[in-house]
Design an enzyme around this catalytic site. Structure first.
Site, PDB file in Angstrom:
ATOM      1  N   CYS A 139      -1.421  10.786  16.035  1.00  0.00           N
ATOM      2  CA  CYS A 139      -2.452  11.503  15.888  1.00  0.00           C
ATOM      3  C   CYS A 139      -2.614  12.565  16.842  1.00  0.00           C
ATOM      4  O   CYS A 139      -1.593  13.471  16.955  1.00  0.00           O
ATOM      5  CB  CYS A 139      -3.718  10.536  15.787  1.00  0.00           C
ATOM      6  N   HIS A 162      -2.881   6.640  11.990  1.00  0.00           N
ATOM      7  CA  HIS A 162      -2.985   5.609  13.229  1.00  0.00           C
ATOM      8  C   HIS A 162      -2.006   4.542  12.543  1.00  0.00           C
ATOM      9  O   HIS A 162      -2.705   3.623  11.693  1.00  0.00           O
ATOM     10  CB  HIS A 162      -4.186   5.269  13.272  1.00  0.00           C
ATOM     11  N   GLU A 178      -1.013   1.667  13.820  1.00  0.00           N
ATOM     12  CA  GLU A 178      -1.234   0.487  14.328  1.00  0.00           C
ATOM     13  C   GLU A 178      -2.486  -0.162  13.762  1.00  0.00           C
ATOM     14  O   GLU A 178      -2.774  -1.267  13.792  1.00  0.00           O
ATOM     15  CB  GLU A 178      -1.999   0.980  15.951  1.00  0.00           C
TER      16      GLU A 178
END
Ligand code: GLN
Length: 522
Positions: free
Chosen positions: A374, A498, A500
Protein backbone atom coordinates in the site's frame (compact mmCIF):
# COMPACT_ATOMS: atom_id res chain seq x y z
CA UNK A 1 -30.25 -23.48 15.22
CA UNK A 2 -26.55 -23.08 15.96
CA UNK A 3 -25.17 -23.38 19.46
CA UNK A 4 -23.63 -20.23 20.90
CA UNK A 5 -20.47 -19.64 22.88
CA UNK A 6 -19.96 -16.23 24.49
CA UNK A 7 -16.45 -15.23 25.47
CA UNK A 8 -16.01 -12.48 28.06
CA UNK A 9 -12.99 -11.28 29.98
CA UNK A 10 -12.28 -9.81 33.36
CA UNK A 11 -9.63 -8.42 35.73
CA UNK A 12 -7.60 -6.72 32.98
CA UNK A 13 -7.83 -6.24 29.23
CA UNK A 14 -5.44 -7.86 26.74
CA UNK A 15 -5.79 -11.37 28.18
CA UNK A 16 -6.10 -12.79 24.70
CA UNK A 17 -9.86 -13.23 24.38
CA UNK A 18 -9.58 -13.16 20.60
CA UNK A 19 -7.03 -15.95 20.47
CA UNK A 20 -9.03 -17.95 23.01
CA UNK A 21 -12.25 -17.52 21.04
CA UNK A 22 -10.42 -18.57 17.87
CA UNK A 23 -8.89 -21.54 19.67
CA UNK A 24 -12.29 -22.77 20.87
CA UNK A 25 -13.36 -22.58 17.24
CA UNK A 26 -10.29 -24.54 16.20
CA UNK A 27 -11.10 -27.32 18.69
CA UNK A 28 -14.65 -27.53 17.37
CA UNK A 29 -13.44 -27.57 13.77
CA UNK A 30 -10.92 -30.29 14.55
CA UNK A 31 -13.88 -32.48 15.52
CA UNK A 32 -15.70 -31.74 12.29
CA UNK A 33 -18.04 -28.95 13.43
CA UNK A 34 -18.45 -25.74 11.44
CA UNK A 35 -17.88 -22.47 13.23
CA UNK A 36 -18.61 -18.77 12.79
CA UNK A 37 -17.18 -16.03 15.01
CA UNK A 38 -18.39 -12.52 15.83
CA UNK A 39 -16.90 -9.65 17.79
CA UNK A 40 -18.86 -7.11 19.82
CA UNK A 41 -16.96 -4.02 20.92
CA UNK A 42 -18.75 -1.83 23.44
CA UNK A 43 -17.00 1.45 22.47
CA UNK A 44 -18.93 4.24 20.75
CA UNK A 45 -17.04 4.51 17.46
CA UNK A 46 -19.38 3.27 14.72
CA UNK A 47 -16.48 1.13 13.49
CA UNK A 48 -12.74 1.19 14.20
CA UNK A 49 -11.98 2.72 10.78
CA UNK A 50 -11.03 6.13 12.07
CA UNK A 51 -9.02 4.91 15.04
CA UNK A 52 -5.25 5.18 15.05
CA UNK A 53 -3.46 1.84 15.14
CA UNK A 54 -1.91 3.17 18.34
CA UNK A 55 -5.36 2.89 20.01
CA UNK A 56 -6.50 -0.71 19.57
CA UNK A 57 -3.87 -2.03 17.18
CA UNK A 58 -4.34 -2.44 13.46
CA UNK A 59 -7.62 -1.94 11.69
CA UNK A 60 -8.49 -5.21 10.00
CA UNK A 61 -10.44 -5.23 6.72
CA UNK A 62 -12.89 -7.91 5.57
CA UNK A 63 -13.54 -8.97 1.98
CA UNK A 64 -16.71 -6.90 1.92
CA UNK A 65 -14.75 -3.80 2.87
CA UNK A 66 -15.69 -3.41 6.52
CA UNK A 67 -13.09 -1.98 8.86
CA UNK A 68 -13.02 -4.15 11.95
CA UNK A 69 -11.26 -4.97 15.16
CA UNK A 70 -8.06 -6.94 14.69
CA UNK A 71 -9.59 -9.95 16.47
CA UNK A 72 -11.41 -10.75 13.24
CA UNK A 73 -7.97 -11.39 11.80
CA UNK A 74 -7.35 -14.06 14.42
CA UNK A 75 -10.67 -15.71 13.64
CA UNK A 76 -10.07 -15.75 9.89
CA UNK A 77 -6.50 -16.99 10.25
CA UNK A 78 -7.09 -19.69 12.83
CA UNK A 79 -10.27 -20.98 11.27
CA UNK A 80 -9.82 -20.31 7.55
CA UNK A 81 -13.24 -18.63 7.42
CA UNK A 82 -14.27 -15.40 5.74
CA UNK A 83 -16.10 -12.83 7.85
CA UNK A 84 -18.08 -9.75 6.93
CA UNK A 85 -19.65 -6.55 8.23
CA UNK A 86 -22.14 -8.73 10.12
CA UNK A 87 -19.35 -10.04 12.31
CA UNK A 88 -17.90 -6.89 13.85
CA UNK A 89 -20.34 -4.78 15.80
CA UNK A 90 -19.57 -1.86 18.09
CA UNK A 91 -21.68 -0.16 20.70
CA UNK A 92 -21.66 2.92 18.48
CA UNK A 93 -23.15 0.99 15.60
CA UNK A 94 -25.89 -0.45 17.83
CA UNK A 95 -26.86 2.99 19.18
CA UNK A 96 -26.64 4.46 15.67
CA UNK A 97 -29.10 1.87 14.38
CA UNK A 98 -31.45 2.36 17.32
CA UNK A 99 -31.38 6.15 17.01
CA UNK A 100 -31.92 6.00 13.24
CA UNK A 101 -34.87 3.71 13.84
CA UNK A 102 -36.21 6.19 16.36
CA UNK A 103 -35.96 9.03 13.80
CA UNK A 104 -37.62 6.89 11.14
CA UNK A 105 -40.53 6.48 13.52
CA UNK A 106 -40.09 2.75 14.07
CA UNK A 107 -40.87 3.12 17.75
CA UNK A 108 -43.56 5.76 17.28
CA UNK A 109 -45.43 6.36 20.49
CA UNK A 110 -42.93 4.43 22.60
CA UNK A 111 -40.18 5.42 24.97
CA UNK A 112 -36.86 4.23 23.58
CA UNK A 113 -34.87 2.47 26.29
CA UNK A 114 -31.71 0.46 26.88
CA UNK A 115 -33.94 -2.52 27.59
CA UNK A 116 -35.59 -3.64 25.34
CA UNK A 117 -34.56 -1.47 22.39
CA UNK A 118 -30.79 -1.51 22.67
CA UNK A 119 -30.64 -5.04 24.07
CA UNK A 120 -32.93 -6.30 21.29
CA UNK A 121 -30.72 -4.68 18.67
CA UNK A 122 -27.67 -6.45 20.14
CA UNK A 123 -29.55 -9.75 20.20
CA UNK A 124 -30.56 -9.21 16.56
CA UNK A 125 -26.89 -8.91 15.62
CA UNK A 126 -25.95 -12.02 17.59
CA UNK A 127 -28.70 -13.95 15.83
CA UNK A 128 -27.88 -12.94 12.23
CA UNK A 129 -28.20 -16.34 10.54
CA UNK A 130 -25.12 -18.41 9.73
CA UNK A 131 -25.04 -21.90 8.27
CA UNK A 132 -22.68 -23.21 10.94
CA UNK A 133 -23.03 -25.58 13.90
CA UNK A 134 -21.57 -23.00 16.29
CA UNK A 135 -21.43 -19.23 16.62
CA UNK A 136 -18.78 -17.90 18.95
CA UNK A 137 -19.28 -14.29 20.08
CA UNK A 138 -16.49 -12.42 21.77
CA UNK A 139 -17.57 -9.50 23.93
CA UNK A 140 -14.87 -6.83 23.98
CA UNK A 141 -13.89 -4.86 27.05
CA UNK A 142 -13.61 -6.02 30.63
CA UNK A 143 -16.37 -7.07 33.01
CA UNK A 144 -17.21 -4.03 35.11
CA UNK A 145 -16.87 -1.52 32.24
CA UNK A 146 -19.88 0.79 32.05
CA UNK A 147 -20.09 0.47 28.27
CA UNK A 148 -20.06 -3.31 28.41
CA UNK A 149 -22.99 -3.71 30.77
CA UNK A 150 -25.73 -3.65 28.14
CA UNK A 151 -23.88 -6.32 26.16
CA UNK A 152 -23.77 -8.60 29.20
CA UNK A 153 -27.46 -7.97 29.77
CA UNK A 154 -28.14 -8.88 26.13
CA UNK A 155 -26.24 -12.16 26.20
CA UNK A 156 -27.93 -13.05 29.48
CA UNK A 157 -31.32 -12.52 27.82
CA UNK A 158 -30.16 -14.32 24.70
CA UNK A 159 -29.31 -17.46 26.70
CA UNK A 160 -32.72 -17.31 28.28
CA UNK A 161 -34.38 -16.88 24.87
CA UNK A 162 -32.67 -19.78 23.10
CA UNK A 163 -32.28 -22.09 26.10
CA UNK A 164 -29.45 -22.26 28.56
CA UNK A 165 -28.20 -25.61 27.15
CA UNK A 166 -27.66 -24.00 23.76
CA UNK A 167 -25.34 -21.35 25.17
CA UNK A 168 -21.97 -21.69 26.86
CA UNK A 169 -20.41 -18.81 28.75
CA UNK A 170 -16.62 -18.86 28.71
CA UNK A 171 -14.80 -16.30 30.82
CA UNK A 172 -11.15 -15.28 30.81
CA UNK A 173 -9.52 -13.99 33.97
CA UNK A 174 -6.08 -13.54 35.44
CA UNK A 175 -4.21 -15.19 38.30
CA UNK A 176 -1.24 -12.99 39.08
CA UNK A 177 1.89 -14.53 40.55
CA UNK A 178 3.32 -12.85 43.62
CA UNK A 179 7.04 -13.32 43.68
CA UNK A 180 7.53 -12.50 47.37
CA UNK A 181 5.16 -15.17 48.63
CA UNK A 182 5.68 -17.51 45.68
CA UNK A 183 1.93 -17.77 45.24
CA UNK A 184 -0.50 -17.70 42.39
CA UNK A 185 -3.37 -15.51 43.56
CA UNK A 186 -6.90 -16.58 42.67
CA UNK A 187 -8.87 -13.71 44.20
CA UNK A 188 -8.97 -11.48 41.09
CA UNK A 189 -10.49 -14.39 39.15
CA UNK A 190 -13.07 -14.97 41.90
CA UNK A 191 -14.01 -11.29 41.89
CA UNK A 192 -14.31 -11.21 38.14
CA UNK A 193 -16.64 -14.23 38.07
CA UNK A 194 -18.67 -12.59 40.82
CA UNK A 195 -19.03 -9.43 38.73
CA UNK A 196 -20.29 -11.55 35.88
CA UNK A 197 -22.79 -13.14 38.25
CA UNK A 198 -24.03 -9.69 39.25
CA UNK A 199 -25.14 -9.45 35.63
CA UNK A 200 -26.95 -12.76 35.85
CA UNK A 201 -24.31 -14.76 34.00
CA UNK A 202 -22.82 -17.92 35.43
CA UNK A 203 -19.56 -18.81 33.69
CA UNK A 204 -19.58 -22.41 32.44
CA UNK A 205 -15.89 -22.52 31.73
CA UNK A 206 -13.04 -20.40 33.03
CA UNK A 207 -9.75 -19.65 31.33
CA UNK A 208 -7.29 -18.42 33.88
CA UNK A 209 -4.31 -16.65 32.40
CA UNK A 210 -1.27 -17.54 34.42
CA UNK A 211 2.49 -17.86 34.03
CA UNK A 212 2.36 -21.57 34.89
CA UNK A 213 -0.18 -24.41 34.94
CA UNK A 214 -2.67 -24.19 37.79
CA UNK A 215 -2.32 -27.02 40.30
CA UNK A 216 -5.31 -29.35 40.93
CA UNK A 217 -5.74 -27.60 44.31
CA UNK A 218 -5.87 -24.17 42.68
CA UNK A 219 -8.40 -25.37 40.11
CA UNK A 220 -10.56 -26.88 42.84
CA UNK A 221 -10.38 -23.70 44.90
CA UNK A 222 -11.36 -21.48 41.98
CA UNK A 223 -14.10 -23.92 41.04
CA UNK A 224 -15.46 -23.91 44.58
CA UNK A 225 -15.66 -20.12 44.70
CA UNK A 226 -17.02 -19.82 41.17
CA UNK A 227 -19.66 -22.58 41.04
CA UNK A 228 -17.72 -24.79 38.64
CA UNK A 229 -16.32 -28.30 38.56
CA UNK A 230 -12.52 -28.09 38.89
CA UNK A 231 -12.09 -29.60 35.43
CA UNK A 232 -13.86 -26.59 33.88
CA UNK A 233 -11.12 -24.31 35.22
CA UNK A 234 -8.58 -24.19 32.44
CA UNK A 235 -5.10 -22.73 32.53
CA UNK A 236 -4.50 -20.22 29.78
CA UNK A 237 -0.73 -20.34 29.90
CA UNK A 238 1.55 -17.59 28.76
CA UNK A 239 3.03 -19.05 25.58
CA UNK A 240 5.58 -17.66 23.17
CA UNK A 241 3.36 -18.27 20.15
CA UNK A 242 -0.41 -18.08 19.86
CA UNK A 243 -0.71 -21.23 17.73
CA UNK A 244 0.24 -23.25 20.82
CA UNK A 245 -2.98 -22.18 22.56
CA UNK A 246 -5.28 -24.68 20.81
CA UNK A 247 -2.85 -27.43 21.84
CA UNK A 248 -2.71 -26.18 25.45
CA UNK A 249 -6.52 -26.16 25.54
CA UNK A 250 -6.83 -29.52 23.85
CA UNK A 251 -4.54 -31.10 26.43
CA UNK A 252 -6.93 -29.88 29.14
CA UNK A 253 -9.92 -31.48 27.37
CA UNK A 254 -11.60 -28.17 26.59
CA UNK A 255 -13.51 -29.85 23.78
CA UNK A 256 -14.77 -32.46 26.27
CA UNK A 257 -16.13 -29.69 28.50
CA UNK A 258 -17.92 -28.05 25.58
CA UNK A 259 -19.25 -31.43 24.40
CA UNK A 260 -20.58 -32.26 27.85
CA UNK A 261 -22.26 -28.88 28.15
CA UNK A 262 -23.96 -29.17 24.76
CA UNK A 263 -24.74 -32.86 25.08
CA UNK A 264 -22.42 -33.94 22.27
CA UNK A 265 -20.14 -36.98 22.19
CA UNK A 266 -16.54 -36.40 23.22
CA UNK A 267 -14.04 -37.11 20.48
CA UNK A 268 -10.39 -36.69 19.64
CA UNK A 269 -9.50 -34.02 17.15
CA UNK A 270 -6.84 -33.67 14.54
CA UNK A 271 -4.43 -31.05 15.90
CA UNK A 272 -1.67 -31.78 13.39
CA UNK A 273 -1.67 -28.34 11.76
CA UNK A 274 -0.96 -26.71 15.12
CA UNK A 275 1.63 -29.35 16.00
CA UNK A 276 3.38 -28.61 12.71
CA UNK A 277 3.70 -24.94 13.70
CA UNK A 278 4.89 -25.91 17.17
CA UNK A 279 7.48 -28.16 15.58
CA UNK A 280 8.66 -25.27 13.38
CA UNK A 281 9.08 -23.01 16.42
CA UNK A 282 11.35 -25.51 18.12
CA UNK A 283 13.35 -26.42 15.01
CA UNK A 284 16.94 -25.38 14.60
CA UNK A 285 16.74 -23.30 11.41
CA UNK A 286 18.58 -20.38 9.84
CA UNK A 287 17.20 -16.89 10.59
CA UNK A 288 16.27 -14.20 8.08
CA UNK A 289 16.19 -10.64 9.31
CA UNK A 290 13.48 -8.51 7.75
CA UNK A 291 13.69 -4.75 8.21
CA UNK A 292 10.18 -3.33 8.55
CA UNK A 293 10.32 0.41 7.96
CA UNK A 294 7.31 1.82 9.75
CA UNK A 295 6.09 4.21 12.38
CA UNK A 296 3.52 2.46 14.56
CA UNK A 297 5.94 0.45 16.65
CA UNK A 298 4.87 1.75 20.07
CA UNK A 299 1.93 -0.62 20.16
CA UNK A 300 2.61 -4.32 19.74
CA UNK A 301 -0.57 -4.97 17.75
CA UNK A 302 -0.30 -2.12 15.24
CA UNK A 303 1.22 -4.42 12.59
CA UNK A 304 -0.51 -7.59 13.78
CA UNK A 305 -1.48 -9.14 10.45
CA UNK A 306 1.84 -8.16 8.91
CA UNK A 307 3.84 -9.85 11.66
CA UNK A 308 1.60 -12.87 11.34
CA UNK A 309 2.06 -13.08 7.58
CA UNK A 310 5.85 -12.92 7.95
CA UNK A 311 5.68 -15.70 10.51
CA UNK A 312 3.43 -17.82 8.28
CA UNK A 313 5.87 -17.39 5.39
CA UNK A 314 8.75 -18.42 7.65
CA UNK A 315 6.96 -21.71 8.37
CA UNK A 316 6.55 -22.31 4.62
CA UNK A 317 10.22 -21.53 3.98
CA UNK A 318 11.79 -23.44 6.87
CA UNK A 319 13.50 -20.39 8.30
CA UNK A 320 12.97 -18.29 11.37
CA UNK A 321 12.16 -14.66 10.68
CA UNK A 322 13.44 -11.90 12.89
CA UNK A 323 11.68 -8.59 12.45
CA UNK A 324 13.90 -5.56 12.78
CA UNK A 325 11.74 -2.52 13.50
CA UNK A 326 13.19 0.43 11.64
CA UNK A 327 11.75 3.79 12.61
CA UNK A 328 10.94 5.59 9.35
CA UNK A 329 11.11 9.00 11.00
CA UNK A 330 14.76 8.53 11.88
CA UNK A 331 15.77 6.33 8.98
CA UNK A 332 19.45 5.88 8.35
CA UNK A 333 20.73 3.58 5.58
CA UNK A 334 22.99 1.87 8.13
CA UNK A 335 19.77 0.52 9.72
CA UNK A 336 19.58 -1.82 6.73
CA UNK A 337 23.16 -3.08 6.87
CA UNK A 338 22.20 -6.38 8.48
CA UNK A 339 18.83 -7.11 6.90
CA UNK A 340 17.99 -9.81 4.35
CA UNK A 341 14.87 -8.07 3.13
CA UNK A 342 13.15 -4.70 3.43
CA UNK A 343 9.42 -4.39 3.86
CA UNK A 344 7.53 -1.12 3.85
CA UNK A 345 4.01 -1.55 5.23
CA UNK A 346 0.94 0.62 4.87
CA UNK A 347 0.56 3.94 6.59
CA UNK A 348 -1.19 7.27 6.58
CA UNK A 349 0.10 10.83 6.79
CA UNK A 350 3.36 12.62 6.09
CA UNK A 351 5.27 11.58 9.18
CA UNK A 352 8.05 9.16 8.25
CA UNK A 353 7.46 9.26 4.49
CA UNK A 354 10.94 10.56 3.63
CA UNK A 355 12.51 7.69 5.53
CA UNK A 356 10.34 5.20 3.68
CA UNK A 357 11.35 6.69 0.33
CA UNK A 358 14.99 6.45 1.35
CA UNK A 359 14.50 2.82 2.41
CA UNK A 360 12.94 1.93 -0.95
CA UNK A 361 15.90 3.58 -2.68
CA UNK A 362 18.34 1.65 -0.52
CA UNK A 363 16.64 -1.66 -1.34
CA UNK A 364 16.55 -0.87 -5.05
CA UNK A 365 20.17 0.29 -5.32
CA UNK A 366 21.62 -2.47 -3.14
CA UNK A 367 19.66 -5.40 -4.62
CA UNK A 368 17.99 -6.16 -1.30
CA UNK A 369 14.73 -8.13 -1.58
CA UNK A 370 11.95 -5.58 -1.29
CA UNK A 371 8.25 -5.83 -0.62
CA UNK A 372 5.94 -2.84 -0.44
CA UNK A 373 2.40 -2.81 0.87
CA UNK A 374 0.00 0.00 0.00
CA UNK A 375 1.89 3.13 1.10
CA UNK A 376 4.97 0.92 0.66
CA UNK A 377 4.12 0.63 -3.04
CA UNK A 378 3.41 4.33 -3.32
CA UNK A 379 6.79 5.36 -1.87
CA UNK A 380 8.58 2.86 -4.13
CA UNK A 381 6.94 4.52 -7.14
CA UNK A 382 7.72 8.03 -5.90
CA UNK A 383 11.33 7.04 -5.32
CA UNK A 384 11.65 5.47 -8.77
CA UNK A 385 10.07 8.47 -10.44
CA UNK A 386 12.42 10.83 -8.64
CA UNK A 387 15.70 8.96 -8.87
CA UNK A 388 15.42 6.80 -12.00
CA UNK A 389 12.96 8.63 -14.24
CA UNK A 390 14.53 11.83 -12.91
CA UNK A 391 11.48 13.87 -11.94
CA UNK A 392 12.56 15.27 -8.57
CA UNK A 393 9.13 16.83 -8.09
CA UNK A 394 7.32 13.48 -8.03
CA UNK A 395 5.16 12.91 -4.96
CA UNK A 396 1.79 11.85 -3.68
CA UNK A 397 -0.91 14.48 -3.43
CA UNK A 398 -1.35 13.14 0.10
CA UNK A 399 1.97 14.83 0.94
CA UNK A 400 2.36 17.76 -1.46
CA UNK A 401 0.05 20.09 -3.36
CA UNK A 402 2.30 21.23 -6.19
CA UNK A 403 4.00 18.08 -7.35
CA UNK A 404 4.15 15.65 -10.23
CA UNK A 405 1.19 13.61 -8.95
CA UNK A 406 2.50 10.12 -9.56
CA UNK A 407 0.31 9.09 -6.62
CA UNK A 408 -3.12 10.69 -6.62
CA UNK A 409 -6.77 10.23 -5.79
CA UNK A 410 -8.28 8.38 -8.77
CA UNK A 411 -11.47 6.78 -7.48
CA UNK A 412 -14.90 8.07 -6.60
CA UNK A 413 -15.79 8.46 -2.95
CA UNK A 414 -17.40 5.59 -1.12
CA UNK A 415 -19.67 7.78 0.93
CA UNK A 416 -21.34 4.87 2.72
CA UNK A 417 -18.24 4.40 4.80
CA UNK A 418 -17.84 6.82 7.67
CA UNK A 419 -14.10 6.23 7.51
CA UNK A 420 -14.16 8.59 4.56
CA UNK A 421 -13.28 7.97 0.97
CA UNK A 422 -11.15 4.88 1.22
CA UNK A 423 -11.11 2.06 -1.32
CA UNK A 424 -12.00 -0.77 1.02
CA UNK A 425 -12.22 -4.53 0.78
CA UNK A 426 -11.50 -7.15 -1.87
CA UNK A 427 -10.96 -6.05 -5.47
CA UNK A 428 -9.91 -8.14 -8.47
CA UNK A 429 -6.50 -7.60 -10.04
CA UNK A 430 -5.38 -8.86 -13.42
CA UNK A 431 -1.84 -10.14 -13.63
CA UNK A 432 0.40 -9.59 -16.62
CA UNK A 433 1.82 -12.78 -18.09
CA UNK A 434 5.54 -13.39 -17.79
CA UNK A 435 6.01 -11.27 -14.67
CA UNK A 436 7.24 -12.03 -11.16
CA UNK A 437 3.65 -11.50 -10.01
CA UNK A 438 2.49 -14.29 -12.30
CA UNK A 439 5.18 -16.57 -10.90
CA UNK A 440 4.15 -15.69 -7.35
CA UNK A 441 0.39 -16.07 -7.62
CA UNK A 442 0.30 -18.58 -10.46
CA UNK A 443 -2.94 -17.04 -11.67
CA UNK A 444 -4.14 -14.50 -14.20
CA UNK A 445 -6.61 -12.90 -11.83
CA UNK A 446 -6.38 -12.55 -8.06
CA UNK A 447 -8.41 -10.88 -5.34
CA UNK A 448 -6.79 -8.91 -2.53
CA UNK A 449 -8.06 -6.53 0.13
CA UNK A 450 -7.61 -2.78 0.03
CA UNK A 451 -7.64 0.11 2.47
CA UNK A 452 -6.35 3.31 0.93
CA UNK A 453 -7.38 6.57 -0.65
CA UNK A 454 -4.56 7.23 -3.12
CA UNK A 455 -3.48 5.27 -6.23
CA UNK A 456 -0.54 5.07 -8.58
CA UNK A 457 -1.46 7.48 -11.36
CA UNK A 458 -1.86 5.47 -14.57
CA UNK A 459 -0.79 8.55 -16.58
CA UNK A 460 2.82 7.83 -15.62
CA UNK A 461 2.75 4.16 -16.69
CA UNK A 462 4.87 4.65 -19.84
CA UNK A 463 7.48 6.78 -18.11
CA UNK A 464 7.85 4.26 -15.30
CA UNK A 465 7.94 1.24 -17.60
CA UNK A 466 10.45 2.77 -20.00
CA UNK A 467 12.76 3.35 -17.05
CA UNK A 468 12.39 -0.24 -15.80
CA UNK A 469 9.53 -0.36 -13.28
CA UNK A 470 6.62 -2.32 -14.70
CA UNK A 471 3.00 -2.51 -13.73
CA UNK A 472 2.42 -6.25 -13.43
CA UNK A 473 -1.02 -6.15 -11.86
CA UNK A 474 -3.88 -3.81 -12.72
CA UNK A 475 -7.61 -3.44 -12.06
CA UNK A 476 -9.75 -5.14 -14.72
CA UNK A 477 -10.76 -1.73 -16.16
CA UNK A 478 -7.08 -0.96 -16.69
CA UNK A 479 -7.20 2.20 -14.60
CA UNK A 480 -5.72 1.33 -11.23
CA UNK A 481 -2.20 -0.12 -10.97
CA UNK A 482 -2.25 -2.89 -8.35
CA UNK A 483 1.25 -4.40 -8.51
CA UNK A 484 4.59 -2.94 -9.55
CA UNK A 485 7.93 -4.68 -9.93
CA UNK A 486 11.47 -4.04 -11.18
CA UNK A 487 12.49 -6.97 -13.40
CA UNK A 488 16.20 -6.10 -13.31
CA UNK A 489 16.26 -6.38 -9.50
CA UNK A 490 16.57 -9.79 -7.76
CA UNK A 491 13.25 -9.27 -5.96
CA UNK A 492 11.43 -5.97 -5.94
CA UNK A 493 7.66 -6.08 -5.79
CA UNK A 494 4.90 -4.04 -4.22
CA UNK A 495 1.12 -4.14 -4.13
CA UNK A 496 -1.52 -1.48 -3.61
CA UNK A 497 -3.45 -4.00 -1.50
CA UNK A 498 -2.81 -5.60 1.88
CA UNK A 499 -1.90 -9.25 1.28
CA UNK A 500 -1.31 -9.72 5.01
CA UNK A 501 -5.07 -9.78 5.60
CA UNK A 502 -5.39 -13.05 3.70
CA UNK A 503 -2.32 -14.88 4.93
CA UNK A 504 -2.97 -18.29 6.46
CA UNK A 505 -0.82 -19.88 9.18
CA UNK A 506 -1.20 -23.20 7.39
CA UNK A 507 -0.24 -22.14 3.86
CA UNK A 508 1.16 -18.62 4.13
CA UNK A 509 0.42 -16.02 1.44
CA UNK A 510 2.10 -16.34 -1.99
CA UNK A 511 3.55 -12.81 -1.90
CA UNK A 512 5.02 -13.18 1.59
CA UNK A 513 6.17 -16.72 0.85
CA UNK A 514 8.08 -15.48 -2.20
CA UNK A 515 9.52 -12.49 -0.31
CA UNK A 516 10.86 -14.67 2.50
CA UNK A 517 12.19 -17.15 -0.06
CA UNK A 518 14.11 -14.28 -1.68
CA UNK A 519 15.41 -13.11 1.68
CA UNK A 520 16.49 -16.67 2.47
CA UNK A 521 18.36 -16.86 -0.87
CA UNK A 522 20.15 -13.64 0.00
N1 GLN B 1 -1.98 6.76 2.85
C1 GLN B 1 -2.08 5.98 1.65
C2 GLN B 1 -3.44 6.08 1.01
O1 GLN B 1 -4.36 6.52 1.62
C3 GLN B 1 -1.75 4.53 1.93
C4 GLN B 1 -2.72 3.84 2.82
C5 GLN B 1 -2.23 2.53 3.31
O2 GLN B 1 -1.03 2.27 3.27
N2 GLN B 1 -3.10 1.70 3.82
O3 GLN B 1 -3.60 5.71 -0.14
Amino acid sequence: MPRYIFVTGGVVSSLGKGVSAASLGALLQSRGYSVHVRKFDPYLNIDPGTMSPLQHGEVYVTNDGFETDLDLGYYERFLGIKLSRNDSCSGGRIYWEVLNAERRGDYLGGTVQMIPHVSNKIKEHIAIPTDTDFVICEIGGTVGDIEQKIFLESIRQFANDVGRRNVLFAHLALAPYLEQSGELKTKPTQMSVRRLLENGIQADMLFVRSPRMLTPEERAKIGMFCNLPAKNVITSMNVDNIYKIPIVYDEQDVFGIMAEHFGLPNANGDMSKFKKIEHHLNADLPTCTIGVVGKYFDVADAYKSLNEALFHASVQNNVHVKIKKIDAEHFDPSDCADVDGILIPGGFGTRGVDGKIAAAQYARENNIPFMGICLGMQVAVIEFMRNVVGDKNANSTEFAKNCTPVIDIMTECDSENMGGTLRLGAYPCEIKPGTLAEKIWGASQISERHRHRYEVNIKYKDELEKAGMIISGISPDGKLPEIIEIPSHPFFIAGQFHPEFQSSPYTGHPMFNAFIAAAKRK
